[in-house]
Design a protein around this motif. Structure first.
Motif, PDB file in Angstrom:
ATOM      1  N   TRP A 215      31.215  25.087  63.942  1.00 21.73           N
ATOM      2  CA  TRP A 215      32.665  25.160  64.148  1.00 21.73           C
ATOM      3  C   TRP A 215      33.368  25.793  62.946  1.00 21.73           C
ATOM      4  O   TRP A 215      33.047  25.450  61.807  1.00 21.73           O
ATOM      5  N   PRO A 216      34.315  26.681  63.186  1.00 22.92           N
ATOM      6  CA  PRO A 216      35.034  27.331  62.068  1.00 22.92           C
ATOM      7  C   PRO A 216      35.787  26.318  61.200  1.00 22.92           C
ATOM      8  O   PRO A 216      36.396  25.387  61.730  1.00 22.92           O
ATOM      9  N   SER A 218      37.587  27.718  58.359  1.00 23.72           N
ATOM     10  CA  SER A 218      38.521  28.538  57.575  1.00 23.72           C
ATOM     11  C   SER A 218      39.130  29.564  58.519  1.00 23.72           C
ATOM     12  O   SER A 218      38.593  29.823  59.609  1.00 23.72           O
ATOM     13  N   ARG A 219      40.223  30.148  58.081  1.00 26.98           N
ATOM     14  CA  ARG A 219      40.855  31.187  58.927  1.00 26.98           C
ATOM     15  C   ARG A 219      39.902  32.371  59.113  1.00 26.98           C
ATOM     16  O   ARG A 219      39.805  32.916  60.212  1.00 26.98           O
ATOM     17  N   ALA A 220      39.192  32.752  58.059  1.00 29.26           N
ATOM     18  CA  ALA A 220      38.280  33.899  58.176  1.00 29.26           C
ATOM     19  C   ALA A 220      37.208  33.614  59.229  1.00 29.26           C
ATOM     20  O   ALA A 220      36.891  34.475  60.061  1.00 29.26           O
ATOM     21  N   GLN A 221      36.659  32.414  59.203  1.00 32.22           N
ATOM     22  CA  GLN A 221      35.634  32.066  60.197  1.00 32.22           C
ATOM     23  C   GLN A 221      36.237  32.037  61.608  1.00 32.22           C
ATOM     24  O   GLN A 221      35.616  32.483  62.576  1.00 32.22           O
ATOM     25  N   ALA A 222      37.447  31.520  61.713  1.00 32.74           N
ATOM     26  CA  ALA A 222      38.090  31.432  63.028  1.00 32.74           C
ATOM     27  C   ALA A 222      38.353  32.830  63.590  1.00 32.74           C
ATOM     28  O   ALA A 222      38.162  33.073  64.793  1.00 32.74           O
ATOM     29  N   LEU A 223      38.792  33.758  62.738  1.00 36.60           N
ATOM     30  CA  LEU A 223      39.029  35.131  63.206  1.00 36.60           C
ATOM     31  C   LEU A 223      37.719  35.787  63.649  1.00 36.60           C
ATOM     32  O   LEU A 223      37.678  36.520  64.639  1.00 36.60           O
ATOM     33  N   ALA A 259      39.509  25.416  66.331  1.00 42.43           N
ATOM     34  CA  ALA A 259      40.191  26.291  65.363  1.00 42.43           C
ATOM     35  C   ALA A 259      41.693  26.338  65.648  1.00 42.43           C
ATOM     36  O   ALA A 259      42.522  26.284  64.729  1.00 42.43           O
ATOM     37  N   MET A 260      42.062  26.410  66.925  1.00 40.61           N
ATOM     38  CA  MET A 260      43.504  26.426  67.247  1.00 40.61           C
ATOM     39  C   MET A 260      44.133  25.078  66.909  1.00 40.61           C
ATOM     40  O   MET A 260      45.234  25.020  66.370  1.00 40.61           O
ATOM     41  N   ASN A 261      43.422  23.992  67.194  1.00 34.87           N
ATOM     42  CA  ASN A 261      44.018  22.671  66.971  1.00 34.87           C
ATOM     43  C   ASN A 261      44.126  22.312  65.488  1.00 34.87           C
ATOM     44  O   ASN A 261      44.886  21.417  65.122  1.00 34.87           O
ATOM     45  N   LEU A 262      43.366  22.986  64.641  1.00 33.58           N
ATOM     46  CA  LEU A 262      43.500  22.776  63.195  1.00 33.58           C
ATOM     47  C   LEU A 262      44.512  23.742  62.578  1.00 33.58           C
ATOM     48  O   LEU A 262      44.769  23.693  61.378  1.00 33.58           O
ATOM     49  N   GLY A 263      45.043  24.637  63.384  1.00 34.44           N
ATOM     50  CA  GLY A 263      46.036  25.589  62.874  1.00 34.44           C
ATOM     51  C   GLY A 263      45.428  26.883  62.372  1.00 34.44           C
ATOM     52  O   GLY A 263      46.146  27.755  61.880  1.00 34.44           O
ATOM     53  N   LEU A 264      44.108  27.037  62.480  1.00 33.46           N
ATOM     54  CA  LEU A 264      43.465  28.229  61.916  1.00 33.46           C
ATOM     55  C   LEU A 264      43.811  29.488  62.714  1.00 33.46           C
ATOM     56  O   LEU A 264      43.791  30.594  62.180  1.00 33.46           O
ATOM     57  N   LEU A 265      44.077  29.318  63.996  1.00 34.19           N
ATOM     58  CA  LEU A 265      44.476  30.445  64.854  1.00 34.19           C
ATOM     59  C   LEU A 265      45.773  30.078  65.556  1.00 34.19           C
ATOM     60  O   LEU A 265      45.963  28.920  65.937  1.00 34.19           O
ATOM     61  N   HIS A 266      46.626  31.086  65.774  1.00 36.21           N
ATOM     62  CA  HIS A 266      47.839  30.849  66.550  1.00 36.21           C
ATOM     63  C   HIS A 266      47.568  31.246  67.998  1.00 36.21           C
ATOM     64  O   HIS A 266      46.932  32.286  68.248  1.00 36.21           O
ATOM     65  N   PRO A 267      48.040  30.458  68.960  1.00 42.01           N
ATOM     66  CA  PRO A 267      47.737  30.788  70.358  1.00 42.01           C
ATOM     67  C   PRO A 267      48.186  32.186  70.773  1.00 42.01           C
ATOM     68  O   PRO A 267      47.520  32.842  71.587  1.00 42.01           O
TER      69      PRO A 267
END
Ligand code: SF4
Length: 497
Positions: A215-216, A218-223, A259-267
């Motif tokens: 599971w991501p 960090s933001r970089a991993q989420a992207l 990732a979205m629920n942790l804020g790492l990605l915006h919907p």
């Protein structure tokens, strides 16, 4: 200096409290609350991703020049008190938290709150959309979201002339033995090793397999995960989004929810990426629309109804059952092949996809009469993407109909036949999905008829249940089924089913 308090599910430098922050005038506070850690029997991977994400985000903020106070405290308020004692900030500012109790906490502690911008539709906008509507239909909300953000629109019309491709997206699992896209793991680093050691110390207070980089954090991993999904997986998402396969845990699901629920990605960045893939001809409309519906339709709708109906909503108990969460969900061996498969997946990955959650776990819990609050708590603690705002509407409303139909117009009750149609679990199971009595009676099938009979007086007026209720009335062996249900429920409670 001012302090900006950031919570573990807000780890993004574009959140409304941080996007204009300046390291010269603002410092950042991140509190790890021991009360939260001890508050539930969490899945180990859930705690890992939250703690590792907070640590990585703190490191990113320090690299941008911010002073970051990462603080362990017995509770969030005590962490704030200790921070104020040490730093004497001129003001403490925070983005509105993701939970009802979090908002109340900030009100009590004199923190300045700015609106939450982690969703396309804020709680205030949702309330305006809801207005005095009698029914808050997800489909209406979804179309409104599509129009106002011009997503998959050609002028005022939906692209390809239709809003909804559900009819193409409800196919049973394919039988062609196809290969499904793989998923990458992120290499474990010093942060992961330190977090894993902290979690080791919690012993049996937590459960589940250790984090393996799935599971991501960090933001970089989420992207990277988002790009990977769009490029390799989205095209196959649509047709089989409701299917279940015993030896394929993810099918074409995005694995982006944590990732979205942790804020790492915006919907909105997620749905724009999906729309771009459709417009450039990489994915078919049914898959793009089906996925976009999940994100700016269902996910945002769930967020909206949570705020609109809380705090009473979490206590809704229509059809109220009183059973404990079944031992089969907590790790006791079970002969129910579909349940065993989903529970194994939760142990290994803290994950089950939405139809497994709804039609296996939620369905069995509703049919058996599990107490909805206990079920909500268990799912919240067990899933990588768990949160109160997710689980209260999904469990109380969608899965267990404990809200009496405010969210879903009929209970999502299904017998073994549904699971047989949408999965390959029944072949090889000790039970027979078509049998409602006898030694091989499928628990889902027996309990399905017992559920309808138990709640006949409240369900018979529901026009969407008309067929099921008329089949119930024609059931010649109902007495035998109801007697079998008592045996089934006793075995479920004893963990011997
Ligand atoms: Fe599940 Fe019943 Fe099918 Fe067994 S027969 S896999 S218990 S639905």
């Amino acid at each position: 200096m001012r302090t900006i308090w950031v919570f573990g599910d807000q780890c993004n430098s574009q959140i409304s409290s941080l996007r204009d922050a300046d390291p010269a005038t603002d410092r950042v506070l991140l509190v790890r609350s021991m009360r939260k850690l001890a508050g539930k029997r969490w899945h180990r991977q859930r705690l890992h991703v939250v703690l590792a994400t907070m640590r990585r985000f703190a490191a990113e903020l320090r690299a941008q020049g911010f002073t970051v106070d990462e603080r362990d405290a017995s509770s969030l308020p005590e962490g704030l008190v200790a921070h104020r004692d040490e730093y004497a900030p001129t003001e403490v500012l925070a983005m509105s938290p993701m939970s009802w109790d979090g908002v109340a906490l900030l009100e009590r502690t004199g923190v300045t709150v700015v609106p939450n911008n982690q969703f396309a539709c804020s709680a205030r906008e949702f309330a305006m959309w809801a207005g005095d509507k009698k029914r808050l239909r997800m489909e209406d909300f979804y179309r409104w979201q599509r129009q106002r953000f011009t997503i998959l629109m050609d002028g005022d019309e939906p692209v390809d002339g239709r809003w909804n491709f559900d009819a193409e997206n409800r196919e049973p699992p394919p039988k062609d033995g196809r290969a499904w896209p793989g998923v990458n793991r992120y290499p474990l680093d010093a942060i992961d090793i330190a977090v894993a050691a902290e979690l080791d110390a919690l012993g049996d207070a937590i459960f589940g397999a250790p984090y393996d980089g799935l599971w991501p954090t960090s933001r970089a991993q989420a992207l990277e995960r988002l790009d990977d999904f769009i490029e390799h997986t989205l095209a196959g998402f649509g047709p089989h989004e409701d299917a279940m396969l015993m030896d394929e845990w993810k099918l074409a699901h995005s694995l982006l929810s944590s990732a979205m629920n942790l804020g790492l990605l915006h919907p909105l960045e997620v749905v724009r990426a999906a729309e771009d893939a459709y417009r450039s001809g990489v994915v078919p409309i049914a898959s793009a629309e089906g996925f976009i519906r999940q994100v700016i339709g269902w996910r945002e709708y769930v967020w909206g109804v949570y705020w609109h109906w809380m705090p009473e909503y979490r206590d809704a108990r229509v059809l109220a059952g009183t059973r404990s969460v079944p031992p089969a969900f907590l790790g006791a061996p079970t002969k129910m092949r579909c349940v065993a498969n989903v529970i194994d997946g939760i142990h290994d990955r803290a994950y089950a996809h939405h139809i497994q959650r709804l039609m296996v776990l939620g369905n069995l819990a509703m049919l058996a009469g599990v107490e909805p609050g206990a079920m909500t708590d268990w799912m919240w603690a067990s899933f990588i993407d768990g949160a109160e705002w997710v689980m209260v509407p999904n469990v109380i409303g969608m899965a267990m109909h404990a809200d009496g139909g405010r969210m879903a117009t009929k209970p999502y009750a299904g017998s073994g036949s549904y699971i047989k149609k949408m999965s390959n679990a029944c072949k090889g199971c000790a039970y027979d999905p078509s049998a409602r009595t006898g030694e091989r009676a499928c628990p889902f099938t027996t309990l399905y008829w017992d559920f309808l009979a138990r709640h006949e007086s409240s369900l018979r007026g529901n026009h969407r249940m008309r067929n099921q209720m008329s089949m119930l009335r024609r059931l010649s062996d109902l007495d035998a089924v109801r007697a079998q249900a008592q045996t089934t429920l006793a075995a479920l409670d004893a963990g011997t089913l």
